[in-house]
Design an enzyme around this catalytic site. Structure first.
Site, mmCIF file in Angstrom:
data_model
loop_
_atom_site.group_PDB
_atom_site.id
_atom_site.type_symbol
_atom_site.label_atom_id
_atom_site.label_comp_id
_atom_site.label_asym_id
_atom_site.label_seq_id
_atom_site.Cartn_x
_atom_site.Cartn_y
_atom_site.Cartn_z
ATOM 1 N N ARG A 164 -5.004 13.003 12.958
ATOM 2 C CA ARG A 164 -6.130 13.944 12.899
ATOM 3 C C ARG A 164 -5.924 15.029 11.839
ATOM 4 O O ARG A 164 -6.330 16.179 12.011
ATOM 5 C CB ARG A 164 -6.367 14.596 14.266
ATOM 6 C CG ARG A 164 -6.665 13.604 15.371
ATOM 7 C CD ARG A 164 -7.930 12.799 15.116
ATOM 8 N NE ARG A 164 -8.079 11.798 16.155
ATOM 9 C CZ ARG A 164 -7.608 10.547 16.090
ATOM 10 N NH1 ARG A 164 -6.958 10.148 14.996
ATOM 11 N NH2 ARG A 164 -7.787 9.695 17.073
ATOM 12 N N SER A 241 -13.461 16.248 21.346
ATOM 13 C CA SER A 241 -12.149 16.647 21.867
ATOM 14 C C SER A 241 -11.737 17.984 21.256
ATOM 15 O O SER A 241 -11.588 18.084 20.035
ATOM 16 C CB SER A 241 -11.107 15.583 21.545
ATOM 17 O OG SER A 241 -11.431 14.364 22.167
ATOM 18 N N GLU A 347 -8.204 20.925 17.880
ATOM 19 C CA GLU A 347 -8.564 19.936 16.863
ATOM 20 C C GLU A 347 -9.588 20.464 15.868
ATOM 21 O O GLU A 347 -9.488 20.163 14.677
ATOM 22 C CB GLU A 347 -9.084 18.660 17.536
ATOM 23 C CG GLU A 347 -9.382 17.546 16.565
ATOM 24 C CD GLU A 347 -9.630 16.212 17.263
ATOM 25 O OE1 GLU A 347 -10.446 15.430 16.757
ATOM 26 O OE2 GLU A 347 -9.002 15.958 18.304
#
Length: 355
Positions: A164, A241, A347
């Site tokens: 990510r 998320s 995130e």
């Protein structure tokens, strides 16, 4: 290219979380040339905005220029041996592109169906889901190097792609203009690697299925978790998320697992997965739930809650502020640390604010 004054453009209207104040100046750049011109002209601070699906913007807004990347277009070139190169402009809607590739009989992107946002953000975040991530498919990106002012092409292996993340995340060094992917002709999916997806499709892991079947199954799974945008469903008013799954080294893992098991009991299996050489990945959602934060926490009257479908999503119930979002994120993060000694990392990109 259009430019609008401060009061006309609240940034909350350009993010999937639907929070954030206004910008000093807002520019919608509808071609790659417009993007380059607008970025080069920005002298008072710059925020590049794509689909707004991975942004948390401060209630005070952004003091500077916001450039919305809205360039559109795509093309397909044959690479031979049943492979093609798909080149897509950065402003294209990601899921629309995935749908079009599946309809064209191309395989590779189908497991990334239903993810909100624009194409240009996918290599920045190294977007991934259901056993597939951008790093596996990316050929190169064209970008504007802000330091030199030049438009350059960088191969995938020059982007430091990781879980990510990439060298482009949390930096203003470059702006993505277009992206190239290598896909397979013939209508078959990438090998199905994700256990839950294989179960829904009724196949063993590693098998291929028609790309259209994989896309339909992924969309079904994502809808069940509130991860497909729906203006009428507040569970989807989120950044998806909010925390990444924590990654620990193999050396650290036994101690971390021992600490978790001391709380949940030795008979409760702790999910962990390989995350590359010498590392393992834990489930952030599992940790959040075992720390006492259930779906829908803290309750229906709160301005922000954990999604009623998935504990990794923080959902705007309709009138939340950015500070409301951050307050719940801090509570969850600190609760997991207190319970298990594991620190969850956000995130999304935080603009003008911090946990």
């Amino acid at each position: 290219m259009t430019s609008l004054p401060l009061a006309a453009v609240p940034l909350s209207g350009y993010t999937t979380l639907r929070v954030g104040g206004p910008a000093t100046r807002f520019v919608s750049a509808e071609s790659s040339e417009d993007v380059v011109e607008a970025v080069r002209a920005a002298k008072d601070g710059l925020l590049v905005l794509g689909g707004g699906s991975n942004l948390v913007i401060a209630d005070e807004g952004y003091e500077g220029t916001v450039v919305r990347v809205a360039n559109l277009g795509s093309k397909i070139d044959s690479l031979g041996d049943g492979r093609v190169a798909l080149t897509v402009e950065a402003g294209e809607d990601w899921d629309a592109v995935v749908r079009q590739t599946v309809e064209a009989g191309l395989g590779g992107l189908e497991c990334l169906s239903g993810i909100p946002g624009s194409v240009g953000a996918t290599p920045v975040q190294n977007v991934g889901a259901y056993g597939v991530e951008i790093a596996q498919l990316l050929i190169s990106v064209d970008l504007l190097d802000r330091a030199s002012g030049e438009v350059r092409t960088l191969a995938a292996d020059e982007l430091a792609l990781g879980y990510r993340t990439s060298m482009l995340k949390n930096t203003d060094r470059a702006v993505v203009l277009r992206v190239r992917f290598e896909l397979a002709d013939g209508g078959q999916s990438a090998p199905i690697r994700y256990t839950e997806l294989a179960r829904v499709l009724g196949v063993r892991q590693g098998r291929q299925v028609p790309a259209s079947d994989a896309r339909a199954a992924v969309l079904e799974l994502r809808r069940g978790k509130g991860m497909v945008l729906d203006p009428d469903d507040h569970d989807t008013w989120s950044v998806g998320s909010f925390f990444t799954n924590p990654v620990v080294t193999d050396v650290e893992l036994p101690e971390v697992l021992s600490r978790i098991e001391s709380v949940v009991g030795a008979d409760t299996p702790v999910p962990s997965y390989p995350a590359g050489v010498g590392t393992a990945k834990l489930s952030a959602a599992w940790l959040i739930e075992r720390a006492g934060f259930a779906k829908g926490y803290p309750g229906p009257d709160a301005p922000v809650t954990l999604s009623g479908k998935h504990t990794l999503a923080l959902s705007n119930r309709g009138g939340a502020t950015t500070e409301d979002v951050l307050a719940l994120a801090r509570e969850v993060r600190d609760g997991v640390v207190a319970k298990f000694g594991v620190t969850l990392v956000p995130e999304p990109v935080l603009v003008g604010c911090a946990l």
